[in-house]
Design an enzyme around this catalytic site. Structure first.
Site, short mmCIF file in Angstrom:
data_model
loop_
_atom_site.label_atom_id
_atom_site.label_comp_id
_atom_site.label_asym_id
_atom_site.label_seq_id
_atom_site.Cartn_x
_atom_site.Cartn_y
_atom_site.Cartn_z
N ASN A 20 122.05 -9.99 93.07
CA ASN A 20 120.74 -10.63 92.88
C ASN A 20 120.84 -12.02 92.25
O ASN A 20 119.91 -12.82 92.37
CB ASN A 20 119.84 -9.75 92.02
CG ASN A 20 119.20 -8.62 92.80
OD1 ASN A 20 119.17 -8.65 94.03
ND2 ASN A 20 118.68 -7.62 92.11
N HIS A 48 123.21 -1.48 90.69
CA HIS A 48 124.10 -2.50 90.13
C HIS A 48 123.64 -3.93 90.43
O HIS A 48 124.45 -4.84 90.61
CB HIS A 48 125.54 -2.30 90.65
CG HIS A 48 125.96 -0.87 90.71
ND1 HIS A 48 126.13 -0.11 89.58
CD2 HIS A 48 126.20 -0.05 91.76
CE1 HIS A 48 126.48 1.12 89.93
NE2 HIS A 48 126.52 1.19 91.24
N CYS A 49 122.31 -4.12 90.47
CA CYS A 49 121.71 -5.45 90.72
C CYS A 49 122.14 -6.04 92.06
O CYS A 49 122.16 -7.26 92.23
CB CYS A 49 122.07 -6.44 89.60
SG CYS A 49 121.50 -5.94 87.96
N ALA A 50 122.49 -5.19 93.00
CA ALA A 50 122.98 -5.68 94.29
C ALA A 50 122.46 -4.82 95.44
O ALA A 50 123.23 -4.19 96.17
CB ALA A 50 124.51 -5.72 94.30
#
Length: 376
Positions: free
Chosen positions: A97, A331-333
């Site tokens: 992100n 995992h912010c992805a």
């Protein structure tokens, strides 16, 4: 505790890092803000940190090493320098992100996702080859997926960008310190990295390696050319408005010295060996799906898995109660999960550092096996 969350932040640091931070708090003032000893000592420490980074990452001049708060800060500077409203940018299918959100915030930007299947680097290269058409103004790609540890073929991607005349940004958040990252060899416009992961520095530190001089993200005091109302036109001052986190920089310097002394190749080999050991052990457990490469050279020290019939967040919490520290979820992805087909479930992610040892892996696996045996 067995700490397996270094892809988020390395917890174990060289002892010199904490000592340097403590000393800086008591002895350093602000670099570039005075001719007295505390200010001059701070300036010397800051320049020594730039020099160490320039050596490690093959940056022609230390001044091209810019201090940031983290990799996200550096990526925002780089992206907003290269990507203009209405532009077209190519990214990989495994971006964090920290890349996708800044791009989303720029009006009317066309984002092309050049995605290849997990652990099939040739597909990523082919996808970039097709996506890098004449209207593309920039490319951004990660070196290592923060979710799966997959090493992207950055040499080939960089070559394609150079051949097409497309400036590119490399996100080295998971590779700096464990894989070779060379600004001059790659020909990158920018390389962003955190200080608190594989460089073993404190949180709140990062580096942006600059192959060009971008417009500033922030304006303010720099201690140089103070008569002007415009920001200085030279690095690093152009991108370093305000007071430095000199305690963090001092700690980061010791982290860089540790990596330089241990050797990037040695650290990387150690982490890959632990990942292979962990992957083989996890694959023996019933109902566990492990995301790993058949070729260990294609995967860094990050390993994701999931368990059939178990929520990843709940599993991560259960392991945490048993003193196994790792991370669960997206995992912010989310883009990486969408590419790999794990968006609905997320994964449990274990990630290692230079301070993990082989003896920790069997205990981690035993605790997971015990949790699985208690599953209804």
């Amino acid at each position: 505790m067995i700490y397996l969350d270094s892809a988020a932040t390395s917890l174990q640091k060289p002892p010199a890092v904490a000592r340097a931070c403590s000393y800086a708090i008591s002895h350093y003032a602000s670099p570039g803000r005075g001719g007295h000893k505390p200010a001059m000592d701070a300036a010397a420490a800051a320049f020594a940190c730039r020099e160490a980074a320039a050596r490690l990452f093959q940056v022609p001049k230390p001044e091209q090493v810019v201090f940031t708060n983290n990799a996200t800060h550096g990526l925002n500077i780089a992206i907003k320098a290269l990507v203009r409203p209405g532009g077209t940018v190519v990214i990989s299918g495994y971006e964090h992100n920290a890349v996708t959100r800044p791009l989303h915030a720029i009006p009317d930007v066309t984002v092309r996702v050049a995605a290849g299947q997990l652990f099939r680097p040739e597909e990523t290269v082919e996808a970039f080859r097709k996506a890098l058409t004449p209207e593309v103004t920039a490319a951004v790609f990660t070196h290592v997926s923060n979710v799966f540890g997959m090493i992207l073929p950055i040499q080939e991607l960089a070559r394609l960008c150079r051949e097409r005349g497309v400036p590119f940004i490399l996100d080295a958040s998971q590779s700096a310190g464990c894989l070779p990252v060379h600004l001059e060899e790659l020909g990158a416009a920018f390389i962003a990295m955190p200080g608190h992961k594989g460089l073993y520095g404190p949180q709140g530190t990062g580096l942006l390696l600059c192959g060009q001089t971008p417009p500033p993200l922030l304006e303010g005091g720099t201690g140089s050319e103070s008569i002007r109302q415009e920001m200085p036109d030279f690095l690093p001052d152009r991108l370093e408005a305000g007071t430095h986190n000199i305690a963090g920089v001092a700690g980061l310097l010791e982290g860089l010295r540790f990596v330089e002394k241990q050797g990037v190749q040695s650290i990387g080999s150690h982490e890959r060996a632990l990942t292979v050991q962990m992957g083989e052990a996890l694959a023996q457990l019933p109902g566990v799906e492990v995301f790993r490469s058949k070729d260990p050279s294609q995967q860094a020290g990050v390993l994701s898995f999931r368990v059939s019939g178990m929520d990843c967040e709940e599993l991560g919490e259960a392991l945490g109660r048993r003193d196994i520290a790792l991370r669960s979820g997206l995992h912010c992805a989310p883009l990486a999960h969408r590419t790999a087909g794990t968006l609905e479930t997320g994964t449990v992610r274990a990630s290692v550092s230079a301070f993990n040892v082989p003896q920790e892996i069997p205990r981690f696996v035993r605790e997971l096996r015990q949790i699985l045996s208690e599953k209804p």
